[in-house]
Design a protein around this motif. Sequence first.
Motif, PDB file in Angstrom:
ATOM      1  N   ILE A  55       0.303   4.887  -4.023  1.00 39.18           N
ATOM      2  CA  ILE A  55       1.189   4.775  -2.871  1.00 39.18           C
ATOM      3  C   ILE A  55       0.381   4.832  -1.581  1.00 39.18           C
ATOM      4  N   SER A  56      -0.519   5.795  -1.479  1.00 38.62           N
ATOM      5  CA  SER A  56      -1.327   5.892  -0.260  1.00 38.62           C
ATOM      6  C   SER A  56      -2.286   4.706  -0.143  1.00 38.62           C
ATOM      7  N   ALA A  57      -2.782   4.175  -1.253  1.00 37.71           N
ATOM      8  CA  ALA A  57      -3.672   3.007  -1.204  1.00 37.71           C
ATOM      9  C   ALA A  57      -2.922   1.779  -0.697  1.00 37.71           C
ATOM     10  N   PHE A  58      -1.665   1.590  -1.104  1.00 35.46           N
ATOM     11  CA  PHE A  58      -0.867   0.502  -0.547  1.00 35.46           C
ATOM     12  C   PHE A  58      -0.620   0.748   0.947  1.00 35.46           C
ATOM     13  N   GLY A  59      -0.374   2.005   1.308  1.00 34.47           N
ATOM     14  CA  GLY A  59      -0.185   2.335   2.718  1.00 34.47           C
ATOM     15  C   GLY A  59      -1.418   2.032   3.553  1.00 34.47           C
ATOM     16  N   LEU A  93       1.175  11.066   2.015  1.00 35.74           N
ATOM     17  CA  LEU A  93       2.405  10.282   2.038  1.00 35.74           C
ATOM     18  C   LEU A  93       3.210  10.444   3.328  1.00 35.74           C
ATOM     19  N   LYS A  94       2.806  11.359   4.190  1.00 36.63           N
ATOM     20  CA  LYS A  94       3.580  11.660   5.397  1.00 36.63           C
ATOM     21  C   LYS A  94       3.805  10.442   6.290  1.00 36.63           C
ATOM     22  N   ASP A  95       2.781   9.623   6.482  1.00 40.65           N
ATOM     23  CA  ASP A  95       2.854   8.514   7.439  1.00 40.65           C
ATOM     24  C   ASP A  95       2.905   7.144   6.782  1.00 40.65           C
ATOM     25  N   LEU A  96       3.562   7.048   5.652  1.00 40.12           N
ATOM     26  CA  LEU A  96       3.637   5.758   4.971  1.00 40.12           C
ATOM     27  C   LEU A  96       4.303   4.705   5.851  1.00 40.12           C
ATOM     28  N   PRO A  97       3.738   3.508   5.898  1.00 37.56           N
ATOM     29  CA  PRO A  97       4.314   2.446   6.733  1.00 37.56           C
ATOM     30  C   PRO A  97       5.290   1.535   5.986  1.00 37.56           C
ATOM     31  N   PHE A  98       5.852   2.013   4.900  1.00 36.22           N
ATOM     32  CA  PHE A  98       6.824   1.214   4.150  1.00 36.22           C
ATOM     33  C   PHE A  98       7.893   2.113   3.556  1.00 36.22           C
ATOM     34  N   ALA A  99       8.991   1.483   3.154  1.00 36.62           N
ATOM     35  CA  ALA A  99      10.134   2.204   2.606  1.00 36.62           C
ATOM     36  C   ALA A  99       9.900   2.611   1.157  1.00 36.62           C
ATOM     37  N   MET A 100      10.403   3.786   0.821  1.00 40.49           N
ATOM     38  CA  MET A 100      10.429   4.265  -0.561  1.00 40.49           C
ATOM     39  C   MET A 100      11.875   4.133  -1.048  1.00 40.49           C
TER      40      MET A 100
END
Length: 179
Positions: A55-59, A93-100
């Motif tokens: 998840i963080s790598a995609f972010g 995961l705090k600042d993810l630039p996409f929706a979960m």
Amino acid sequence: MLTIGDRFPEFNLKAVVDTDPAKAFTDISNESDQGKWKLFFFWPKDFTFVCPTEISAFGDIAKEFADRDTVIYGASTDSEYVHLAWRENHPDLKDLPFAMLSDIKRELSEALGILDRQEGVCLRATFLVDPEGVIRFVSVNDLSIGRNPQEVLRVLDALQTGELCPCNWHPGEDVLKVA
């Protein structure tokens, strides 16, 4: 499982887009972000070990996907409240630039055919969907193996050329020409 050439299913799911509870939740459907490429990637469970690395790598490369007119959606069968708690409590995961996305009823996962038969959770599946809603790339990893977001980006680049791209092709390299 749905595959290349199939239409991505219709859906309408709750999603987490922020860590501030006042603006954390939104609805996202197959009608969202019309006219854009879409990357959907699914993981088995929140609060696990392999999932946050992906998840963080995609972010980390989300801007590169956005530069290619592609929206990223991450998803699992956890609730939107579990997604929010995980984002609030995991520093990566705090600042993810996409929706979960929360597929708590498992409707989208079931329509895609990506539920693990033993665990009832999402397989580690990835879908690239073109602006017309057609699946153009599918990849599924074993639950214990993380995927490579750079490879997904490379495949998106190749798909967007509209050309024949050889093995290990990268942007700027020659494409294949039919004689």
